[in-house]
Design a protein around this motif. Sequence first.
Motif, PDB file in Angstrom:
ATOM      1  N   THR A   1       0.832  -1.203   0.000  1.00 19.62           N
ATOM      2  CA  THR A   1       0.000   0.000   0.000  1.00 19.62           C
ATOM      3  C   THR A   1       0.868   1.254   0.000  1.00 19.62           C
ATOM      4  OG1 THR A   1      -1.733  -1.184   1.204  1.00 19.62           O
ATOM      5  CG2 THR A   1      -1.821   1.220   1.241  1.00 19.62           C
ATOM      6  N   LYS A   2       1.881   1.251   0.858  1.00 26.59           N
ATOM      7  CA  LYS A   2       2.795   2.398   0.899  1.00 26.59           C
ATOM      8  C   LYS A   2       3.600   2.493  -0.398  1.00 26.59           C
ATOM      9  CE  LYS A   2       6.463   4.526   3.646  1.00 26.59           C
ATOM     10  NZ  LYS A   2       7.303   4.412   4.873  1.00 26.59           N
ATOM     11  N   ALA A   3       4.057   1.354  -0.910  1.00 20.86           N
ATOM     12  CA  ALA A   3       4.845   1.364  -2.146  1.00 20.86           C
ATOM     13  C   ALA A   3       4.029   1.933  -3.294  1.00 20.86           C
ATOM     14  CB  ALA A   3       5.315  -0.051  -2.477  1.00 20.86           C
ATOM     15  N   ALA A   4       2.748   1.585  -3.362  1.00 19.70           N
ATOM     16  CA  ALA A   4       1.898   2.114  -4.433  1.00 19.70           C
ATOM     17  C   ALA A   4       1.795   3.633  -4.345  1.00 19.70           C
ATOM     18  CB  ALA A   4       0.513   1.485  -4.360  1.00 19.70           C
TER      19      ALA A   4
ATOM     20  N   GLY B   1       9.306  10.545 -11.314  1.00 24.02           N
ATOM     21  CA  GLY B   1      10.150  11.713 -11.549  1.00 24.02           C
ATOM     22  C   GLY B   1      11.216  11.448 -12.594  1.00 24.02           C
ATOM     23  N   PRO B   2      11.914  12.506 -13.035  1.00 23.20           N
ATOM     24  CA  PRO B   2      12.913  12.366 -14.105  1.00 23.20           C
ATOM     25  C   PRO B   2      14.132  11.548 -13.703  1.00 23.20           C
ATOM     26  CG  PRO B   2      12.947  14.586 -13.173  1.00 23.20           C
ATOM     27  CD  PRO B   2      11.739  13.909 -12.621  1.00 23.20           C
ATOM     28  N   GLU B   3      14.453  11.467 -12.403  1.00 24.84           N
ATOM     29  CA  GLU B   3      15.635  10.722 -11.990  1.00 24.84           C
ATOM     30  C   GLU B   3      15.351   9.235 -11.798  1.00 24.84           C
ATOM     31  OE1 GLU B   3      17.972  12.323  -8.803  1.00 24.84           O
ATOM     32  OE2 GLU B   3      17.413  14.375  -9.285  1.00 24.84           O
ATOM     33  N   ALA B   4      14.093   8.851 -11.800  1.00 24.54           N
ATOM     34  CA  ALA B   4      13.749   7.430 -11.635  1.00 24.54           C
ATOM     35  C   ALA B   4      13.999   6.676 -12.929  1.00 24.54           C
ATOM     36  CB  ALA B   4      12.288   7.296 -11.218  1.00 24.54           C
ATOM     37  N   SER B   5      14.487   5.446 -12.806  1.00 23.84           N
ATOM     38  CA  SER B   5      14.747   4.651 -14.006  1.00 23.84           C
ATOM     39  C   SER B   5      13.433   4.211 -14.632  1.00 23.84           C
ATOM     40  CB  SER B   5      15.584   3.419 -13.642  1.00 23.84           C
ATOM     41  OG  SER B   5      14.814   2.505 -12.894  1.00 23.84           O
ATOM     42  N   GLU B   6      13.481   3.913 -15.921  1.00 26.85           N
ATOM     43  CA  GLU B   6      12.268   3.457 -16.616  1.00 26.85           C
ATOM     44  C   GLU B   6      11.783   2.133 -16.048  1.00 26.85           C
ATOM     45  OE1 GLU B   6      10.028   4.554 -18.886  1.00 26.85           O
ATOM     46  OE2 GLU B   6      11.009   6.453 -18.444  1.00 26.85           O
ATOM     47  N   ALA B   7      12.725   1.256 -15.714  1.00 29.04           N
ATOM     48  CA  ALA B   7      12.327  -0.047 -15.160  1.00 29.04           C
ATOM     49  C   ALA B   7      11.601   0.131 -13.841  1.00 29.04           C
ATOM     50  CB  ALA B   7      13.563  -0.929 -14.970  1.00 29.04           C
ATOM     51  N   THR B   8      12.068   1.073 -13.015  1.00 34.52           N
ATOM     52  CA  THR B   8      11.419   1.296 -11.727  1.00 34.52           C
ATOM     53  C   THR B   8      10.041   1.929 -11.922  1.00 34.52           C
ATOM     54  OG1 THR B   8      13.614   1.632 -10.775  1.00 34.52           O
ATOM     55  CG2 THR B   8      11.742   2.260  -9.429  1.00 34.52           C
ATOM     56  N   LYS B   9       9.922   2.821 -12.883  1.00 32.11           N
ATOM     57  CA  LYS B   9       8.608   3.413 -13.171  1.00 32.11           C
ATOM     58  C   LYS B   9       7.623   2.331 -13.610  1.00 32.11           C
ATOM     59  CE  LYS B   9      10.377   7.931 -14.660  1.00 32.11           C
ATOM     60  NZ  LYS B   9      10.505   8.859 -15.798  1.00 32.11           N
ATOM     61  N   ARG B  10       8.108   1.407 -14.428  1.00 31.19           N
ATOM     62  CA  ARG B  10       7.237   0.325 -14.893  1.00 31.19           C
ATOM     63  C   ARG B  10       6.833  -0.580 -13.730  1.00 31.19           C
ATOM     64  NH1 ARG B  10      11.255  -0.853 -20.010  1.00 31.19           N
ATOM     65  NH2 ARG B  10      10.599   0.922 -21.287  1.00 31.19           N
ATOM     66  N   LEU B  11       7.790  -0.870 -12.856  1.00 29.28           N
ATOM     67  CA  LEU B  11       7.455  -1.659 -11.674  1.00 29.28           C
ATOM     68  C   LEU B  11       6.439  -0.913 -10.817  1.00 29.28           C
ATOM     69  CD1 LEU B  11       7.844  -4.117  -9.860  1.00 29.28           C
ATOM     70  CD2 LEU B  11       9.821  -2.973  -8.825  1.00 29.28           C
ATOM     71  N   GLY B  12       6.592   0.407 -10.758  1.00 30.17           N
ATOM     72  CA  GLY B  12       5.633   1.204  -9.991  1.00 30.17           C
ATOM     73  C   GLY B  12       4.212   1.030 -10.494  1.00 30.17           C
ATOM     74  N   LYS B  13       4.039   0.956 -11.800  1.00 32.06           N
ATOM     75  CA  LYS B  13       2.698   0.752 -12.356  1.00 32.06           C
ATOM     76  C   LYS B  13       2.160  -0.636 -12.001  1.00 32.06           C
ATOM     77  CE  LYS B  13       3.098   3.975 -16.244  1.00 32.06           C
ATOM     78  NZ  LYS B  13       3.036   4.145 -17.713  1.00 32.06           N
ATOM     79  N   VAL B  14       3.034  -1.636 -12.027  1.00 32.24           N
ATOM     80  CA  VAL B  14       2.609  -2.989 -11.632  1.00 32.24           C
ATOM     81  C   VAL B  14       2.169  -2.991 -10.171  1.00 32.24           C
ATOM     82  CG1 VAL B  14       3.358  -5.378 -11.303  1.00 32.24           C
ATOM     83  CG2 VAL B  14       4.075  -4.129 -13.348  1.00 32.24           C
TER      84      VAL B  14
ATOM     85  N   GLN C   1       1.077  -0.467  -8.395  1.00 36.77           N
ATOM     86  CA  GLN C   1      -0.198   0.251  -8.260  1.00 36.77           C
ATOM     87  C   GLN C   1      -1.360  -0.615  -8.740  1.00 36.77           C
ATOM     88  OE1 GLN C   1       0.864   3.786 -10.518  1.00 36.77           O
ATOM     89  NE2 GLN C   1       1.020   5.008  -8.638  1.00 36.77           N
ATOM     90  N   ALA C   2      -1.155  -1.362  -9.816  1.00 37.25           N
ATOM     91  CA  ALA C   2      -2.217  -2.235 -10.325  1.00 37.25           C
ATOM     92  C   ALA C   2      -2.550  -3.328  -9.321  1.00 37.25           C
ATOM     93  CB  ALA C   2      -1.791  -2.849 -11.659  1.00 37.25           C
ATOM     94  N   VAL C   3      -1.510  -3.916  -8.715  1.00 36.45           N
ATOM     95  CA  VAL C   3      -1.751  -4.973  -7.715  1.00 36.45           C
ATOM     96  C   VAL C   3      -2.495  -4.402  -6.512  1.00 36.45           C
ATOM     97  CG1 VAL C   3      -0.597  -6.459  -6.023  1.00 36.45           C
ATOM     98  CG2 VAL C   3       0.140  -6.477  -8.414  1.00 36.45           C
TER      99      VAL C   3
ATOM    100  N   LYS D   1     -11.261  -2.442 -12.593  1.00 41.89           N
ATOM    101  CA  LYS D   1     -11.308  -1.614 -13.799  1.00 41.89           C
ATOM    102  C   LYS D   1     -10.102  -0.696 -13.864  1.00 41.89           C
ATOM    103  CE  LYS D   1     -14.347   1.488 -16.414  1.00 41.89           C
ATOM    104  NZ  LYS D   1     -15.671   2.161 -16.445  1.00 41.89           N
ATOM    105  N   ASP D   2      -9.774  -0.039 -12.756  1.00 41.53           N
ATOM    106  CA  ASP D   2      -8.606   0.849 -12.735  1.00 41.53           C
ATOM    107  C   ASP D   2      -7.320   0.059 -12.921  1.00 41.53           C
ATOM    108  OD1 ASP D   2     -10.276   3.015 -12.292  1.00 41.53           O
ATOM    109  OD2 ASP D   2     -10.078   2.905 -10.107  1.00 41.53           O
ATOM    110  N   ALA D   3      -7.252  -1.126 -12.304  1.00 44.01           N
ATOM    111  CA  ALA D   3      -6.061  -1.958 -12.449  1.00 44.01           C
ATOM    112  C   ALA D   3      -5.877  -2.392 -13.895  1.00 44.01           C
ATOM    113  CB  ALA D   3      -6.167  -3.185 -11.541  1.00 44.01           C
TER     114      ALA D   3
END
Length: 568
Positions: A90-93, A99-112, A114-116, A125-127
């Motif tokens: 919950t906190k991780a989501a 942000g611009p300094e975050a890696s693309e892989a980490t941003k993608r993991l962030g979306k996963v 949030q979906a979970v 539906k949002d997931a």
Amino acid sequence: MRRLLVAIAPLVMLSACATAPRQELSWTPPTQLGMGGSAYGAFLAGQGALNDGAGAEAAAYFARAEIEGGASDMLRDRAFTAAILAGDITKAAALAPDGPEASEATKRLGKVVQAVELMAVNKGKDAHALLAGDSIGFPHRGVAALLSPWAAAMAGDREGSLVRPEMRGDRVVDYFGQLGQAYLYERARRYDEAETDFKALTGGETPGDIAVLAYGGFLERRGRRPEAIALYDRGLAVQPLSESLTLAKARAVAGKPAPPPPTLREGAAQVLIAPAAAMLAAKQQQLGLAYLRLALRLDPARNEAWLMVGDIMEAAGDVEGARQAYSKPRPGAPEFSSARTKLAWSYQNAKQPDVALKMAQEAAATGDREARITYADLLRANDRYAESAELMSGLIAETPSPDWRLLYMRGVAYERSGRWPQAEADFQAALKIRPDEPELLNYLGYTWIDRGEHLAEALGMVERAVATNPQSGAMVDSLGWAHYRLGDYKKAVQLLEQAVELEAGDPEINNHLGDAYWRVGRRIEAEYQWKRVLTLAPDAKIKADVDEKLASGQGPKGPSAAPKVAGN
């Protein structure tokens, strides 16, 4: 399930994973982070904890750094990772980096993540909107593809839930995508299509038990118990010691209620286990742990995930975290025996044998086969050889067909308790079943040499063992000690030096090398090796031997060490 995952994990392309520890994480001056010295110290402490897999500790340090030095994209990135590893999804989501300094892989993991989290609170539906399309790319695209049908089902999109995920060349997605589709077809009451998928997954000569259990459960739910029992028998023919298959067959034979199909959250959790195992096989520990934590957010009762989390925590040196994970499976669960085994050994390794033995004895009292084997192992590890041999005899008598591992374990217990004729008979019986097993060849061959029996045959056996497993310091030590026992001290030195290189911290191997040095006249090096042995926590027997050699100045009297056993 482990056999399946081990087989397919190497096929997953993982080398470019940007979330690997240490490679991506680099030093950044405190001025660039906008931190003062105290805040930066907290950041560095958090980074160290993160690299060691201590997510909860890392999260606390990063929170302190944020309070004392202010927020930054990099700090948010690290806090996000720490929250996942600690299991606070919950906190991780909420911290998912963009942000611009975050890696693309980490941003993608962030979306996963949030979906979970959205799936965990039934916002399918949002997931599904987050998981759809190409916004989540490598290395998380496969996970997004596997989760997407389950999110669609949560959203009430029946047709969307039945679309099988596909990724060219990705066998994890192919296998678990089809398994998920089978379950979702069943949920949609399209039973013929569900059975087509289940049959495809179990159609090979050696079907994995996860597919057998899934199809067998489906057959039971359809009122086809005889077919389910036949399927379980087929699975047990391949994996006769599978606790899950044994329990499933017993349930079906007894006519007990069929297992329910997985809920949507349980199904989504299941598809995360294989990618987690694949990442761990590729030594991507952080990412493997992250996927496991996501699975447990969806299904906190996912026992195999808890066992894997425990293994990661133990490898990272977090003994308490490992024990907490191993304590999750409850009595009656197929994973309970394995969990208790790991828990007991954690206490044994922590030099708390009384606790380990008590725990193992309680588990063995249930009659569980694996628990009894664990108890016998721990008895042997604590020099209670007669009790171990007696327990193994009961297990051997109950086993329908001879099991070389049980014979080997009892043989070791017999040999260590001075009952050599019985030990020799067990080793030879085990070798008839597994004539090329290196542990058997090593143990029997070495013991014969140490006893001065069947010398030519015994040396050949130890050589075969080393040829099969040349990176085993214990086996190379056995070969070197065999040459020592046969009087070829020059060859013994060569091999024992190699064994010490492979297992530098083993007191017995270092003691052997000291003896070999002494025999070839290298007295100063011999004394150095013996003194080194005393720094390596030797057992009482080895310590007494070394103390006597150093005190007398007369060198070794003669070899008397027992051959080494794997896991000891």
